[in-house]
Write an enzyme that holds these catalytic residues in place. Structure first.
Site, PDB file in Angstrom:
ATOM      1  N   ASN A  34       0.827  -1.211   0.000  1.00 60.34           N
ATOM      2  CA  ASN A  34       0.000   0.000   0.000  1.00 60.34           C
ATOM      3  C   ASN A  34       0.862   1.263   0.000  1.00 60.34           C
ATOM      4  O   ASN A  34       0.337   2.372   0.037  1.00 60.34           O
ATOM      5  CB  ASN A  34      -0.979   0.018   1.184  1.00 60.34           C
ATOM      6  N   GLY A  38       6.471   1.812   2.625  1.00 56.81           N
ATOM      7  CA  GLY A  38       7.438   1.397   1.603  1.00 56.81           C
ATOM      8  C   GLY A  38       7.715   2.516   0.613  1.00 56.81           C
ATOM      9  O   GLY A  38       7.166   3.616   0.715  1.00 56.81           O
ATOM     10  N   SER A 118       8.838 -12.326  14.554  1.00 59.66           N
ATOM     11  CA  SER A 118       9.845 -11.495  15.223  1.00 59.66           C
ATOM     12  C   SER A 118      10.292 -12.127  16.530  1.00 59.66           C
ATOM     13  O   SER A 118       9.511 -12.830  17.195  1.00 59.66           O
ATOM     14  CB  SER A 118       9.231 -10.130  15.518  1.00 59.66           C
ATOM     15  N   TYR A 142       2.980  -5.076  19.498  1.00 63.72           N
ATOM     16  CA  TYR A 142       3.660  -5.505  18.274  1.00 63.72           C
ATOM     17  C   TYR A 142       4.004  -6.997  18.338  1.00 63.72           C
ATOM     18  O   TYR A 142       3.660  -7.775  17.444  1.00 63.72           O
ATOM     19  CB  TYR A 142       4.930  -4.680  18.052  1.00 63.72           C
ATOM     20  N   LYS A 146       2.472 -10.564  16.206  1.00 67.52           N
ATOM     21  CA  LYS A 146       3.251 -11.604  15.523  1.00 67.52           C
ATOM     22  C   LYS A 146       2.910 -12.982  16.081  1.00 67.52           C
ATOM     23  O   LYS A 146       2.744 -13.950  15.338  1.00 67.52           O
ATOM     24  CB  LYS A 146       4.754 -11.317  15.669  1.00 67.52           C
TER      25      LYS A 146
HETATM   26  N1  UFG Z   1      18.250   2.277  20.072  1.00 69.04           N
HETATM   27  C1  UFG Z   1      18.866   3.404  20.573  1.00 69.04           C
HETATM   28  N2  UFG Z   1      18.824   4.551  19.818  1.00 69.04           N
HETATM   29  C2  UFG Z   1      18.185   4.623  18.627  1.00 69.04           C
HETATM   30  C3  UFG Z   1      17.560   3.467  18.127  1.00 69.04           C
HETATM   31  C4  UFG Z   1      17.601   2.301  18.880  1.00 69.04           C
HETATM   32  O1  UFG Z   1      19.451   3.376  21.654  1.00 69.04           O
HETATM   33  O2  UFG Z   1      18.176   5.688  18.016  1.00 69.04           O
HETATM   34  C5  UFG Z   1      18.349   1.007  20.831  1.00 69.04           C
HETATM   35  C6  UFG Z   1      17.002   0.440  21.231  1.00 69.04           C
HETATM   36  O3  UFG Z   1      16.580   0.955  22.456  1.00 69.04           O
HETATM   37  C7  UFG Z   1      17.337  -1.040  21.263  1.00 69.04           C
HETATM   38  C8  UFG Z   1      18.407  -1.229  20.196  1.00 69.04           C
HETATM   39  O4  UFG Z   1      18.949   0.074  19.992  1.00 69.04           O
HETATM   40  O5  UFG Z   1      17.897  -1.351  22.496  1.00 69.04           O
HETATM   41  C9  UFG Z   1      17.882  -1.743  18.878  1.00 69.04           C
HETATM   42  O6  UFG Z   1      16.773  -0.955  18.512  1.00 69.04           O
HETATM   43  P1  UFG Z   1      16.054  -1.065  17.091  1.00 69.04           P
HETATM   44  O7  UFG Z   1      14.922  -0.106  17.094  1.00 69.04           O
HETATM   45  O8  UFG Z   1      17.064  -0.967  16.017  1.00 69.04           O
HETATM   46  O9  UFG Z   1      15.534  -2.543  17.073  1.00 69.04           O
HETATM   47  P2  UFG Z   1      14.565  -3.286  18.105  1.00 69.04           P
HETATM   48  O10 UFG Z   1      15.414  -4.321  18.769  1.00 69.04           O
HETATM   49  O11 UFG Z   1      13.810  -2.388  18.970  1.00 69.04           O
HETATM   50  O12 UFG Z   1      13.489  -3.845  17.124  1.00 69.04           O
HETATM   51  C10 UFG Z   1      13.795  -4.745  16.114  1.00 69.04           C
HETATM   52  C11 UFG Z   1      12.724  -4.703  15.034  1.00 69.04           C
HETATM   53  C12 UFG Z   1      11.426  -5.146  15.604  1.00 69.04           C
HETATM   54  C13 UFG Z   1      11.585  -6.438  16.324  1.00 69.04           C
HETATM   55  C14 UFG Z   1      12.687  -6.364  17.332  1.00 69.04           C
HETATM   56  C15 UFG Z   1      12.897  -7.649  18.071  1.00 69.04           C
HETATM   57  O13 UFG Z   1      12.579  -3.412  14.520  1.00 69.04           O
HETATM   58  O14 UFG Z   1      10.521  -5.282  14.569  1.00 69.04           O
HETATM   59  O15 UFG Z   1      13.867  -6.000  16.669  1.00 69.04           O
HETATM   60  O16 UFG Z   1      13.743  -8.495  17.390  1.00 69.04           O
HETATM   61  F1  UFG Z   1      10.469  -6.779  16.950  1.00 69.04           F
END
Ligand code: UFG
Length: 326
Positions: A34, A38, A118, A142, A146
């Site tokens: 959609n 993307g 996930s 979220y 899943k």
């Molecule tokens: N983080 C920061 N600063 C940022 C972005 C992230 O400190 O600007 C930290 C987050 O708090 C987390 C780690 O970096 O501790 C990774 O964060 P991401 O947002 O990159 O990834 P997540 O682990 O939160 O999420 C990803 C996917 C989700 C999935 C999750 C679990 O985006 O869809 O992994 O595997 F559910």
């Protein structure tokens, strides 16, 4: 015979890399998206059908447009903290939308499904390396969306001869090594893109969410898996579903845990400069540590990630971020 595959969410980060890989292996690719998150510039592989999972008519048209052998489903909302604030949107798109997709598949006689799940289905980690038998206790809406879909497709396996693979992604990272497609979200919430953006734009400060997690340096630990490795597991899933029955879940990760500070240091090495950051309060719904045991995917799908080195993963991401194409 060339298999025909529907790639839902093929304009997104993982879906576009998948569409490209499938196309390069000679599969007939159709993308359904959609374009809410993307990018139309990422639609370079296969035929494109614009539509929304929440609209059953869109799905009926897409599934009726040709005879598909299998469906890949990457069309998910993925921002954990948004799911805490806006659960309706997450249940509507990720659960109801998927139910609509499954119904359209049944109506059109397609019974092979590869689902993007996930590591968020696990919740608070009780294993050092998480296997698929870890308790399923998501910490946020979220992760629940899943898990619910995984449960729905397990019921479909029992009732409808519906065969599926759910991949529990750990942290997908990196970009196609030629730098022509990569990871971009609006707004960007992911760690590696945010690190790279902060290094490319002095006005963007890098924030670290939380400094007192129960981890060695107090920041969250994650398992970063290269996008091309993730996509290769999906290729293996197509072959697996040629003969496998039932609903199968597999972890996809590298098996190495890196803290937020580890990732910042590795990115500093790749870029060749120190990256400044500041600490902020914890984000809602973040798990302290998510590191995969992916031996099930290794043993059953014969899948082994090629990108083992975090620097190499970040290098591919940086190649795209230096010159992003949207
Ligand atoms: N983080 C920061 N600063 C940022 C972005 C992230 O400190 O600007 C930290 C987050 O708090 C987390 C780690 O970096 O501790 C990774 O964060 P991401 O947002 O990159 O990834 P997540 O682990 O939160 O999420 C990803 C996917 C989700 C999935 C999750 C679990 O985006 O869809 O992994 O595997 F559910």
């Amino acid at each position: 015979k060339k298999l025909s595959l529907l790639v839902c969410g093929g304009a997104g980060y993982i879906g576009s890399h998948m569409a490209r890989m499938l196309d390069s292996y000679g599969y007939e690719v159709t993308v359904f998206d959609n374009l809410s998150t993307g990018y139309s510039k990422a639609l370079k592989w296969g035929e494109f059908i614009k539509g929304d999972l929440r609209n059953p008519d869109d799905l009926d048209k897409a599934l009726g447009s040709k005879k598909f052998d299998a469906v890949f489903h990457f069309s998910g909302l993925i921002v954990v903290s948004d799911s805490v604030k806006h659960p309706f949107q997450y249940y509507d798109n990720n659960v109801t939308g998927t139910l609509n997709l499954l119904q359209a598949m049944r109506n059109h006689g397609v019974n092979k499904f590869v689902f993007s799940s996930s590591a968020a289905v696990y919740g608070e980690p009780v294993m050092d390396l998480i296997t698929e038998s870890h308790p399923l206790a998501p910490l946020n809406p979220y992760g629940k969306t899943k898990l619910y879909v995984e449960e729905i497709i397990a019921d479909y396996a029992t009732a409808y001869n519906f065969n599926s693979v759910s991949f529990r992604y750990f942290n997908a990272a990196g970009a196609h090594p030629d730098g022509s497609i990569g990871e971009a979200h609006r707004p960007e919430t992911h760690l590696i893109p945010n690190i790279l953006l902060s290094s490319l734009d002095q006005g963007r400060k890098l924030k670290i969410f939380g400094d007192d997690y129960p981890t060695p340096d107090g920041t969250c630990v994650r398992d970063y898996i290269h996008i091309q490795d993730l996509c290769e597991a999906h290729l293996a899933a197509i072959n697996f579903l040629e003969t496998a029955h039932g609903a199968h879940s597999f972890n996809l990760g590298n098996g190495n845990g890196f803290s937020v500070l580890d990732v910042i240091n590795a990115a500093g090495d790749v870029i060749g400069k120190k990256i400044p950051y500041e600490f902020e309060p914890k984000r809602d719904g973040d798990s302290p540590r998510l590191v995969a045991d992916s031996s099930k995917a290794h043993n059953i799908l014969n899948w082994t990630p090629r990108y083992k080195d975090l620097r190499e993963i970040i290098e591919t991401a940086y190649r795209w971020h230096k010159n992003p194409v949207f």
